[in-house]
Motif scaffolding. Structure first.
Motif, PDB file in Angstrom:
ATOM      1  N   MET A  97       2.938 -10.172  -5.628  1.00 38.22           N
ATOM      2  CA  MET A  97       4.134 -10.931  -5.267  1.00 38.22           C
ATOM      3  C   MET A  97       5.332 -10.027  -4.999  1.00 38.22           C
ATOM      4  SD  MET A  97       6.469 -13.608  -7.348  1.00 38.22           S
ATOM      5  CE  MET A  97       5.663 -15.169  -7.283  1.00 38.22           C
ATOM      6  N   MET A  98       5.534  -9.038  -5.861  1.00 37.12           N
ATOM      7  CA  MET A  98       6.714  -8.182  -5.725  1.00 37.12           C
ATOM      8  C   MET A  98       6.609  -7.246  -4.512  1.00 37.12           C
ATOM      9  SD  MET A  98       8.932  -9.097  -7.830  1.00 37.12           S
ATOM     10  CE  MET A  98       9.150 -10.035  -9.313  1.00 37.12           C
ATOM     11  N   GLU A 100       5.424  -8.380  -1.831  1.00 40.29           N
ATOM     12  CA  GLU A 100       5.552  -9.375  -0.758  1.00 40.29           C
ATOM     13  C   GLU A 100       4.351  -9.369   0.178  1.00 40.29           C
ATOM     14  OE1 GLU A 100       9.478  -8.747   0.939  1.00 40.29           O
ATOM     15  OE2 GLU A 100      10.362  -9.746  -0.789  1.00 40.29           O
ATOM     16  N   LYS A 102       0.973 -10.648   2.070  1.00 36.89           N
ATOM     17  CA  LYS A 102       0.516 -11.908   2.677  1.00 36.89           C
ATOM     18  C   LYS A 102      -0.427 -11.559   3.816  1.00 36.89           C
ATOM     19  CE  LYS A 102       4.819 -11.854   5.247  1.00 36.89           C
ATOM     20  NZ  LYS A 102       6.180 -12.300   5.263  1.00 36.89           N
TER      21      LYS A 102
ATOM     22  N   SER B 154      11.427 -14.515   0.909  1.00 36.16           N
ATOM     23  CA  SER B 154      10.027 -14.308   0.531  1.00 36.16           C
ATOM     24  C   SER B 154       9.831 -15.022  -0.797  1.00 36.16           C
ATOM     25  CB  SER B 154       9.727 -12.819   0.356  1.00 36.16           C
ATOM     26  OG  SER B 154      10.468 -12.306  -0.736  1.00 36.16           O
ATOM     27  N   THR B 155       8.583 -15.171  -1.190  1.00 33.94           N
ATOM     28  CA  THR B 155       8.333 -15.805  -2.483  1.00 33.94           C
ATOM     29  C   THR B 155       9.021 -15.008  -3.584  1.00 33.94           C
ATOM     30  OG1 THR B 155       6.215 -16.646  -1.705  1.00 33.94           O
ATOM     31  CG2 THR B 155       6.544 -16.578  -4.079  1.00 33.94           C
ATOM     32  N   ARG B 156       8.941 -13.673  -3.489  1.00 39.06           N
ATOM     33  CA  ARG B 156       9.588 -12.831  -4.500  1.00 39.06           C
ATOM     34  C   ARG B 156      11.057 -13.205  -4.652  1.00 39.06           C
ATOM     35  NH1 ARG B 156      12.851  -7.793  -4.326  1.00 39.06           N
ATOM     36  NH2 ARG B 156      12.638  -7.635  -2.083  1.00 39.06           N
ATOM     37  N   ILE B 157      11.761 -13.254  -3.540  1.00 38.60           N
ATOM     38  CA  ILE B 157      13.197 -13.470  -3.591  1.00 38.60           C
ATOM     39  C   ILE B 157      13.534 -14.920  -3.943  1.00 38.60           C
ATOM     40  CG2 ILE B 157      15.207 -13.617  -2.064  1.00 38.60           C
ATOM     41  CD1 ILE B 157      14.003 -10.920  -0.866  1.00 38.60           C
ATOM     42  N   SER B 159      11.712 -17.221  -5.493  1.00 36.63           N
ATOM     43  CA  SER B 159      11.336 -17.651  -6.840  1.00 36.63           C
ATOM     44  C   SER B 159      12.261 -17.011  -7.876  1.00 36.63           C
ATOM     45  CB  SER B 159       9.867 -17.334  -7.136  1.00 36.63           C
ATOM     46  OG  SER B 159       9.613 -15.965  -7.038  1.00 36.63           O
TER      47      SER B 159
END
Lengths: 306, 483
Positions: A97-98, A100, A102, B154-157, B159
């Motif tokens: 996740m960190m 990013e 995909k 982004s999901t990171r940012i 969330s």
């Protein structure tokens, strides 16, 4: 079957997971004519596995049964043959996740190690992304290549056998993300920067010791990385149990039942109290932490090239 | 490419995220639109065309100017004390008054210069230790140097942003917990996923990001329609929505029992999502009640244009009549459009129902305010065997119940109740330590894998395997640990 695409039925050549019970499982390469021994007896691949649905219960020769599961990077991580210390799914999840990641992401990784993280990275960037993984240990690099081929992933990954600290990742200006799990990551930060796209990207370094983290952070700053952030993630697993706690005897029952009151010196009296106590329990469900848990895997340092 | 997403440059109409230190805010990039962020106001006009990740300074008039990389001005005398034995807090160490500082600001002096002046006018600065000086400068910079970085969502940012700004809207789902869900759920391109969430669409967005437009998602929603306020912050390209389906939770039972029809639709989902977007700032309770009240008029809406209502208007005063007539006219014009929309919604609903009926989904993700047990017991029916499922709950107790009920139901293995802890570190030369505060709770997860469900009772010939699944205290040895 493939690690990046679900299939319904078990086919010749698949890697499947034999699930025996609570956290007890192992991977098996499905092959016509082959047999696999389990503690519940023999599994004959041709008749017991091939053509069956993933998730089926398979009865072994001794009458016991197991479940056959579709492989996933997470199951692979729990069952892969260790050639090195590996990263587990808890760390992998926050790394993914960190960074990013995909579908379509280009990722650089070093070292490849046992390929635990590699499988998860490939799963996430497929079908249009790519993993460039660098491993300086020749035998490990070779073994990883073989595994990726067996798992139907070779088109999504390039394994390079070289020293990332000396020679870098073998690519430049194409990566969206870089991951480092090597003893001296600070020596590879420059290479990481040049592997990342000109317009920027993310980096992560995994180190067990704080001294490694300090040197890495300094190197990241030196190379102009921003948003430098170090964190640690810990998994806590709970067992679900029904607990029953006794109600203490405060003499109430004795007072109610007997006019003479509580008398501890009277053995017959005590006997009746014990019976009461046995009934006097309260039951409840609880999530009980394991007696011993992993307290540290490594520090994860993330940063941005912009 | 399907996963292309937004370009590397900031474009008008983009969804972007503003960042100042650790604080984020999602915005749409629009010209001549005043933005207020961290007590500052500015326009984004000048940011358009720059690369994402660029840091800007706010200049007078609310304009953004790319920040030049400046050589630190601390090259001069490196004078510092060794300890604080002689530093007295008399409140007079700063020779500049509040008014002086305000005057500097009003003159439009750059933040950087204000910080320099503050240092020069601090009588104790030179006596402070090197570390204390560093800390002092950092603190002042944070206050006076207004720099804003514009980053791609982004999901990171998102969330991280939601957890910090509006944890109530996402049921306190911490970002590391969300990360776990995506991994445990084996979310990847090509999946057919079922998602149930009341996290403002954040979980849906995270799943969509990981699927990159490949495969399909069926979002099961409560009430009148799915909430996707957070989903829209991701700025996904249009094709990502082609295979995003939605299905009302209130129809699950009828779908399972075979009595499902599309004759009665739940309230118009579009109207509903609009209400949700507008009510962004409202509390959870208010939002829920809005959602509920919205249901009624929406289903009644086509009726309003029915001419049989004429009689009623007689009693009302003229103004009202005129208003109502106008409204009816408008409604009549909208009727056809509405009917087309209704027809389209029915078609979409049928498609979603057909996808679910195949009962071959590749996974189930649940993160809602509802009790997880009934959701799991019903929705697992739609999932193929040998697929992962993950349930989030802010509290542990409902998951204990869910665990027990799933065991009774069967058809699931490798059940695991877990939680993650997250600790952030300050890493600086000779000053490394865990950050002072960490989050107390980011929720709990129950995960597992589906297997072929045998309708009959399990044969007892091999109850050992089942027993093995139930962890007993005796078996609680180190080798049972995940790593």
């Amino acid at each position: 079957m493939s690690f990046v695409e679900y299939g319904d039925t078990i086919k010749d050549g698949d890697t499947a997971i034999v699930f025996l019970g609570h956290e007890s499982m192992f991977p098996v390469k499905v092959q016509h004519g082959t047999v696999t021994q389990t503690k519940y007896g023999v599994i004959r691949h041709s008749t017991d596995l091939i053509g069956k649905k993933y998730g089926s219960k398979v009865t072994c020769s001794k009458g016991g049964w197991v479940f056959i599961l579709h492989p996933t990077p997470e199951l692979w991580t729990m069952n892969l043959p260790h050639r090195t210390q590996i990263l587990y799914s808890t760390d992998i999840s926050i790394i993914t996740m960190m960074l990013e990641l995909k579908p379509g992401s280009i990722v650089c990784e070093s070292g490849t190690g046992s390929g635990s993280l590699s499988h998860a990275l490939i799963r996430t960037v497929a079908p249009t992304g790519h993993l460039y993984t660098v491993e300086f240990h020749q035998q490990r690099a070779e073994k990883a290549r073989e595994e990726f081929r067996e798992h139907g992933l070779e088109h999504l990954v390039t394994v390079t056998n070289q020293d990332v600290c000396k020679n870098g990742f073998g690519v430049s200006n194409i990566a969206d993300a870089v991951f480092l799990d090597i003893p001296s990551p600070w020596e590879a930060i420059g290479h990481a920067k040049s592997a990342l796209k000109a317009e920027g990207g993310r980096i992560c370094s995994f180190s067990p010791c704080i001294e490694q983290v300090q040197r890495t952070c300094l190197a990241m700053e030196e190379y102009g990385f921003t948003e430098i952030n170090t964190l640690e993630i810990l998994l806590r697993v709970y067992n679900v149990r029904t607990i029953s706690l006794q109600i203490p005897d405060l003499g109430k029952a004795a007072e109610d039942n007997s006019s003479t009151g509580f008398d501890s010196s009277n053995p017959s009296h005590q006997g009746s109290l014990c019976a009461d106590l046995q009934q006097g329990t309260v039951q409840f469900k609880s999530g009980v932490p394991l007696r011993e848990v992993v307290g540290h895997t490594g520090y994860l340092t993330f940063a941005t090239k912009s | 490419a399907m996963e292309g997403g937004p370009s590397v440059r900031i474009r008008e109409g983009d969804c972007a995220v503003l960042k100042r230190d650790e604080v984020f805010k999602a915005v749409s990039v629009l010209r001549r639109r005043k933005i207020i962020f961290e007590k500052q106001w500015f326009y984004l006009d000048n940011a358009i065309g720059h690369i994402y990740g660029t840091t800007f300074e706010v200049t007078s008039g609310g304009n953004l100017q790319p920040k030049q990389e400046v050589e630190e001005t601390t090259t001069e005398t490196k004078e510092a004390g060794t300890d604080n034995r002689n530093i007295v807090d008399d409140g007079k160490s700063q020779k500049l008054t509040h008014d002086d500082i305000k005057a500097l600001k009003d003159k439009g002096i750059k933040g950087q210069e204000i910080v320099q002046q503050l240092i020069e006018n601090s009588t104790t600065f030179r006596d402070k230790t090197e570390f204390a000086q560093d800390k002092y400068i950092k603190k002042k910079k944070k206050k006076y140097e207004a720099v804003i970085t514009i980053v791609k969502p982004s999901t990171r940012i998102l969330s991280t942003m939601y957890y910090a700004r509006e944890p109530g809207k996402i049921n306190h789902l911490r970002y590391d917990t969300l990360a776990q869900m995506l991994t445990l759920g084996n979310i990847h391109a090509g999946n057919k996923m079922i998602v149930v969430e009341t996290c403002a669409g954040l979980v849906l967005g995270a799943v969509m990001e990981r699927m990159g437009g490949y495969g399909s998602i069926i979002q099961m929603y409560p009430g009148g329609g799915p909430v996707r306020a957070a989903t829209s912050c991701f700025g996904f390209p249009k094709p990502f929505f082609d295979n995003l389906h939605e299905f009302p939770l209130s129809k699950v039972q009828s779908l399972l029992s075979g009595t499902f029809t599309t004759e009665t639709l739940p309230a118009d989902s579009e109207d509903n999502s609009l209400v949700e977007e507008e009510s962004n700032g409202l509390s959870e309770e208010k939002r829920t009640s809005l959602q509920e009240t919205e249901e009624e008029p929406a289903t009644e809406a086509p009726m309003e244009s029915n001419p049989t209502e004429e009689q009623d208007t007689m009693d009302i005063n003229a103004e009202d009549v005129e208003f109502k007539e106008n409204k009816e006219k408008e409604n009549k014009e909208n009727v056809r459009e509405k009917q087309i929309k209704q027809w389209e919604r029915r078609k979409k609903l049928k498609e979603a129902a057909a996808l679910l009926r195949e009962k071959n989904a590749d996974g189930l993700i649940v993160a809602s305010k509802f009790h997880p047990t009934p959701l799991l017991l019903s929705l697992l029916e739609f999932v193929a065997p040998s697929r992962p499922f993950v349930v989030y709950c802010q509290y542990k107790e409902p998951l204990l119940d869910c665990y027990t009920k799933l065991r009774e139901r069967g058809g699931v293995i490798n059940l695991k109740l877990s939680e993650t802890w997250l600790r952030n570190y300050q890493v600086l030369p000779d000053r490394s330590h865990p950050k002072l505060t960490m989050s107390g709770g980011g929720g709990y997860l129950l995960s597992g894998i589906t297997v072929v469900l045998e309708k009959g009772k399990f044969d007892s010939s091999n109850s050992e395997a089942l027993k093995m699944e139930e962890p007993s205290s005796k078996r609680c040895k180190l080798q049972d640990l995940p790593c």
